[in-house]
Design a protein around this motif. Structure first.
Motif, mmCIF file in Angstrom:
data_model
loop_
_atom_site.group_PDB
_atom_site.id
_atom_site.type_symbol
_atom_site.label_atom_id
_atom_site.label_comp_id
_atom_site.label_asym_id
_atom_site.label_seq_id
_atom_site.Cartn_x
_atom_site.Cartn_y
_atom_site.Cartn_z
ATOM 1 N N GLU A 160 0.817 -1.220 0.000
ATOM 2 C CA GLU A 160 0.000 0.000 0.000
ATOM 3 C C GLU A 160 0.849 1.269 0.000
ATOM 4 O O GLU A 160 0.378 2.337 0.384
ATOM 5 N N TYR A 161 2.084 1.168 -0.458
ATOM 6 C CA TYR A 161 3.007 2.302 -0.357
ATOM 7 C C TYR A 161 2.555 3.528 -1.157
ATOM 8 O O TYR A 161 2.839 4.668 -0.769
ATOM 9 N N LYS A 162 1.837 3.324 -2.284
ATOM 10 C CA LYS A 162 1.436 4.460 -3.118
ATOM 11 C C LYS A 162 0.512 5.424 -2.382
ATOM 12 O O LYS A 162 0.503 6.623 -2.668
ATOM 13 N N LYS A 163 -0.253 4.907 -1.445
ATOM 14 C CA LYS A 163 -1.185 5.752 -0.691
ATOM 15 C C LYS A 163 -0.449 6.751 0.191
ATOM 16 O O LYS A 163 -0.927 7.877 0.427
ATOM 17 N N TYR A 164 0.741 6.370 0.671
ATOM 18 C CA TYR A 164 1.476 7.205 1.626
ATOM 19 C C TYR A 164 2.685 7.909 1.012
ATOM 20 O O TYR A 164 3.314 8.736 1.669
ATOM 21 N N THR A 165 2.980 7.585 -0.243
ATOM 22 C CA THR A 165 4.135 8.199 -0.894
ATOM 23 C C THR A 165 4.067 9.723 -0.969
ATOM 24 O O THR A 165 5.069 10.401 -0.702
ATOM 25 N N PRO A 166 2.914 10.320 -1.328
ATOM 26 C CA PRO A 166 2.865 11.801 -1.378
ATOM 27 C C PRO A 166 3.240 12.454 -0.050
ATOM 28 O O PRO A 166 4.013 13.430 -0.038
ATOM 29 N N TYR A 167 2.700 11.940 1.057
ATOM 30 C CA TYR A 167 3.039 12.536 2.359
ATOM 31 C C TYR A 167 4.511 12.344 2.689
ATOM 32 O O TYR A 167 5.190 13.289 3.111
ATOM 33 N N LEU A 168 5.021 11.133 2.501
ATOM 34 C CA LEU A 168 6.393 10.832 2.901
ATOM 35 C C LEU A 168 7.413 11.594 2.049
ATOM 36 O O LEU A 168 8.418 12.084 2.571
ATOM 37 N N LEU A 169 7.153 11.724 0.753
ATOM 38 C CA LEU A 169 8.051 12.503 -0.098
ATOM 39 C C LEU A 169 7.997 13.987 0.247
ATOM 40 O O LEU A 169 9.018 14.682 0.256
ATOM 41 N N THR A 170 6.780 14.479 0.558
ATOM 42 C CA THR A 170 6.648 15.875 0.970
ATOM 43 C C THR A 170 7.407 16.130 2.261
ATOM 44 O O THR A 170 8.105 17.148 2.395
ATOM 45 N N ALA A 171 7.289 15.208 3.217
ATOM 46 C CA ALA A 171 8.004 15.354 4.491
ATOM 47 C C ALA A 171 9.512 15.361 4.261
ATOM 48 O O ALA A 171 10.237 16.164 4.857
ATOM 49 N N PHE A 172 9.982 14.485 3.381
ATOM 50 C CA PHE A 172 11.418 14.407 3.114
ATOM 51 C C PHE A 172 11.945 15.725 2.542
ATOM 52 O O PHE A 172 12.924 16.291 3.052
ATOM 53 N N SER A 319 9.344 6.986 9.570
ATOM 54 C CA SER A 319 7.906 7.171 9.348
ATOM 55 C C SER A 319 7.362 6.054 8.467
ATOM 56 O O SER A 319 6.267 5.520 8.720
ATOM 57 N N SER A 320 8.126 5.676 7.447
ATOM 58 C CA SER A 320 7.713 4.584 6.558
ATOM 59 C C SER A 320 7.644 3.263 7.310
ATOM 60 O O SER A 320 6.707 2.466 7.123
ATOM 61 N N VAL A 321 8.612 3.025 8.177
ATOM 62 C CA VAL A 321 8.624 1.788 8.968
ATOM 63 C C VAL A 321 7.425 1.744 9.907
ATOM 64 O O VAL A 321 6.744 0.706 10.017
ATOM 65 N N PHE A 322 7.135 2.846 10.582
ATOM 66 C CA PHE A 322 5.998 2.881 11.506
ATOM 67 C C PHE A 322 4.682 2.663 10.759
ATOM 68 O O PHE A 322 3.796 1.944 11.249
ATOM 69 N N ILE A 323 4.546 3.278 9.589
ATOM 70 C CA ILE A 323 3.330 3.084 8.785
ATOM 71 C C ILE A 323 3.243 1.640 8.304
ATOM 72 O O ILE A 323 2.171 1.025 8.318
ATOM 73 N N GLY A 324 4.389 1.078 7.886
ATOM 74 C CA GLY A 324 4.401 -0.308 7.434
ATOM 75 C C GLY A 324 4.016 -1.280 8.532
ATOM 76 O O GLY A 324 3.294 -2.256 8.294
ATOM 77 N N LEU A 325 4.472 -1.034 9.762
ATOM 78 C CA LEU A 325 4.122 -1.900 10.885
ATOM 79 C C LEU A 325 2.625 -1.869 11.190
ATOM 80 O O LEU A 325 2.063 -2.840 11.689
ATOM 81 N N ALA A 326 1.980 -0.741 10.859
ATOM 82 C CA ALA A 326 0.537 -0.619 11.099
ATOM 83 C C ALA A 326 -0.287 -1.282 10.015
ATOM 84 O O ALA A 326 -1.517 -1.326 10.118
#
Length: 333
Positions: A160-172, A319-326
């Protein structure tokens, strides 16, 4: 290297001008650079401060808009912490929405981020990526975007990484740009944005909500009914530990980014301060320590460039690891 020397020189000149008559006040010097303020200090020439006045906006019995130069006319003063207070009561106003140095720096860096992304998107809109090699801003950003998405987000989050990619790239990129701009000592750089715990708190909260609002049922099962002996769940020891862990994860994100960036600024400023603290110790000692301080300052500037990227990378990775664990689903393994 020449650019680093120029940046270091720009930092030294204001300090030298302010240290001619009086000894350097290290505490005022350090906190004057890393703390927030209601004006943007540029330099001090012959004892006269040159600063960009910023609008102070106070909501208290109406809206009051003024600058530090005429705050007394509106009934306000600065307390020992450099915050605006009511001059008659000495209390802080309930709403202080002033455009401070950090707020202005945040706006400038955010606009810069939006411009870079739009320029990158504009290139892809006008060109066929299958036939042309990216150029300009697109060539600069594409390798970084692909690296963060494929090597960090995709591997850590999962399917499900595509759903969170916009936020994570923006944060980076938001953290990276603010980190880099904070190293530049001249306007519009130099604001200690990611070294401000309020900013890192908001970033950590975004990750916290991403994790806990969109976590699946297995994530919450592991929190409230983990696979441990029954007595540990009944007391309940493990659920309490897991609930505490929900808050310690974003807390660690907040402290890690804040502490590393703040420490980097203090190290550079402290190194440069050595030049002026040893000014009265003789030409030989001061001259030798000046050479060492300048060389070490250049080294720290180079190190801060690396730290700026690493901290943005680490925040995004965790952040990606924490989201992945959820979003783990043991039933599919």
């Amino acid at each position: 290297m020449k650019k680093l020397l120029l940046i270091l020189t720009c930092l030294l000149l204001p300090l030298a001008a302010g240290a001619q008559d009086d000894e350097l006040n290290v505490e005022e010097y350090l906190f004057g650079h890393i703390a927030d303020s209601y004006e943007w200090h540029i330099c001090t020439v012959n004892g006269k401060e040159i600063a960009i006045p910023l609008p102070c906006i106070i909501i208290e019995d109406g809206v009051h808009v003024f600058t530090l130069h005429n705050m007394a006319e509106h009934g306000y003063a600065l307390n020992a912490d450099g915050k605006l207070v009511n001059a008659s009561t000495g209390k802080r106003p309930f709403w202080d929405i002033s455009i401070t140095k950090n707020v202005l720096g945040l706006l400038v860096d955010s606009i810069l981020l939006v411009v870079l992304i739009l320029l990158c998107a504009r290139w892809y809109k006008k060109h066929d990526v299958l036939k042309e090699t990216p150029s300009g801003v697109a060539a600069l950003l594409e390798p970084v975007i692909v690296m963060i998405q494929d090597d960090v987000i995709k591997d850590a989050v999962g399917p499900e990484y595509k759903k969170y990619t916009p936020y994570l790239l923006t944060a980076f990129f938001f953290i990276l740009i603010n980190n880099l701009m904070g190293i530049i000592p001249i306007f519009p750089g130099g604001a200690n944005i990611t070294g401000n715990i309020a900013v890192t708190l908001v970033l950590a909260l975004f990750t916290f909500f991403m994790v806990n609002l969109f976590g699946n049922k297995h994530y919450y099962k592991d929190i409230f009914w983990p696979d441990v002996p029954l007595f540990l769940k009944a007391i309940p020891i493990m659920p309490l530990i897991e609930i505490i862990g929900m808050f310690t994860k974003p807390f660690s994100l907040m402290i890690r980014l804040f502490a590393n960036i703040l420490a980097g600024h203090i190290m550079i400023l402290s190194t440069i301060a050595v030049i002026f603290l040893t000014a009265k110790m003789g030409a030989v000692l001061n001259g030798s320590l000046t050479v060492i301080a300048v060389l070490f300052g250049i080294f720290l500037d180079c190190l801060e460039l690396l730290v700026a990227f690493i901290q943005a990378y680490v925040f995004t990775m965790l952040s990606s690891v924490f989201i992945g664990l959820a979003h783990q689903n043991p039933e599919k393994h």
